[in-house]
Motif scaffolding. Structure first.
Motif, PDB file in Angstrom:
ATOM      1  N   ALA A   1       0.862  -1.304   0.111  1.00  0.00           N
ATOM      2  CA  ALA A   1      -0.186  -0.115   0.142  1.00  0.00           C
ATOM      3  C   ALA A   1       0.993   1.285  -0.177  1.00  0.00           C
ATOM      4  O   ALA A   1       1.976   1.219   0.392  1.00  0.00           O
ATOM      5  N   TRP A   2       0.349   2.323  -0.622  1.00  0.00           N
ATOM      6  CA  TRP A   2       1.198   3.497  -0.701  1.00  0.00           C
ATOM      7  C   TRP A   2       0.077   4.620  -0.678  1.00  0.00           C
ATOM      8  O   TRP A   2      -1.080   4.526  -1.310  1.00  0.00           O
ATOM      9  N   PHE A   3       0.368   5.509  -0.107  1.00  0.00           N
ATOM     10  CA  PHE A   3      -0.220   6.749   0.235  1.00  0.00           C
ATOM     11  C   PHE A   3       0.163   8.059   0.838  1.00  0.00           C
ATOM     12  O   PHE A   3       1.332   8.106   0.978  1.00  0.00           O
ATOM     13  N   ARG A   4      -0.396   9.143   0.570  1.00  0.00           N
ATOM     14  CA  ARG A   4      -0.028  10.437   0.920  1.00  0.00           C
ATOM     15  C   ARG A   4      -1.286  10.856   1.915  1.00  0.00           C
ATOM     16  O   ARG A   4      -2.439  10.448   1.693  1.00  0.00           O
ATOM     17  N   TRP A   5      -1.041  11.641   2.817  1.00  0.00           N
ATOM     18  CA  TRP A   5      -2.068  12.350   3.688  1.00  0.00           C
ATOM     19  C   TRP A   5      -1.905  13.838   4.108  1.00  0.00           C
ATOM     20  O   TRP A   5      -1.016  14.225   3.633  1.00  0.00           O
ATOM     21  N   SER A   6      -3.027  14.339   4.600  1.00  0.00           N
ATOM     22  CA  SER A   6      -2.852  15.806   4.980  1.00  0.00           C
ATOM     23  C   SER A   6      -3.783  15.813   6.206  1.00  0.00           C
ATOM     24  O   SER A   6      -4.825  15.311   6.270  1.00  0.00           O
ATOM     25  N   ASP A   7      -3.358  17.153   6.968  1.00  0.00           N
ATOM     26  CA  ASP A   7      -4.077  17.201   8.379  1.00  0.00           C
ATOM     27  C   ASP A   7      -5.400  18.155   7.906  1.00  0.00           C
ATOM     28  O   ASP A   7      -6.055  18.565   8.703  1.00  0.00           O
ATOM     29  N   GLU A   8      -5.304  18.571   6.595  1.00  0.00           N
ATOM     30  CA  GLU A   8      -6.331  19.507   6.243  1.00  0.00           C
ATOM     31  C   GLU A   8      -6.929  19.041   4.759  1.00  0.00           C
ATOM     32  O   GLU A   8      -6.238  18.329   4.045  1.00  0.00           O
ATOM     33  N   PRO A   9      -7.936  19.289   4.478  1.00  0.00           N
ATOM     34  CA  PRO A   9      -8.585  18.724   3.284  1.00  0.00           C
ATOM     35  C   PRO A   9      -8.024  19.229   2.078  1.00  0.00           C
ATOM     36  O   PRO A   9      -7.399  20.363   1.941  1.00  0.00           O
ATOM     37  N   PHE A  10      -7.417  18.148   0.875  1.00  0.00           N
ATOM     38  CA  PHE A  10      -7.122  18.644  -0.271  1.00  0.00           C
ATOM     39  C   PHE A  10      -7.784  19.873  -1.216  1.00  0.00           C
ATOM     40  O   PHE A  10      -9.081  19.784  -0.919  1.00  0.00           O
ATOM     41  N   GLY A  11      -7.019  20.575  -1.717  1.00  0.00           N
ATOM     42  CA  GLY A  11      -7.654  21.706  -2.374  1.00  0.00           C
ATOM     43  C   GLY A  11      -8.371  20.872  -3.839  1.00  0.00           C
ATOM     44  O   GLY A  11      -7.951  19.897  -4.171  1.00  0.00           O
TER      45      GLY A  11
END
Length: 108
Positions: A97-107
């Motif tokens: 599995a591979w991913f990216r994440w954000s503490d804020e919603p993506f634009g």
């Protein structure tokens, strides 16, 4: 970055889709060994379809990809060792599995 060796969890409601043991950090992407949980079978085909669409080399498929990924986002959540993350882009293939994440919603 201290993320190597962490376990991230993928859930569908209260059910475990699986766990990701991080073994590769190429910020902003994290990758690791995916261990399927009991709820993985219910979303496995969604991940296969999303990845197949992401790998296509034409412009017309992106709306299909967005629809497929929107379904994934409706059905699963991703949690770091510190708790749920509000936004993420997750791919699962086999035991990886591979991913990216954000503490804020993506634009948009």
């Amino acid at each position: 970055m201290g993320l190597d060796g962490e376990v991230w969890r993928v859930r569908s409601g209260e059910e475990a889709v699986g766990e990701i043991l991080i073994d590769d950090v190429d910020f902003p992407w994290l990758a690791g060994r995916f261990t399927a949980g009991p709820a993985y079978g219910a979303v496995q085909e969604l991940f296969a379809r999303e990845l197949a669409l992401a790998e296509r080399d034409d412009e017309e498929h992106w709306k299909e990809w967005e629809a497929a990924y929107d379904e994934i986002r409706r059905r699963v959540s991703l949690s770091s060792p510190d708790g749920p993350v509000p936004e993420f882009l997750l791919h699962i293939e086999g035991d990886r599995a591979w991913f990216r994440w954000s503490d804020e919603p993506f634009g948009d």
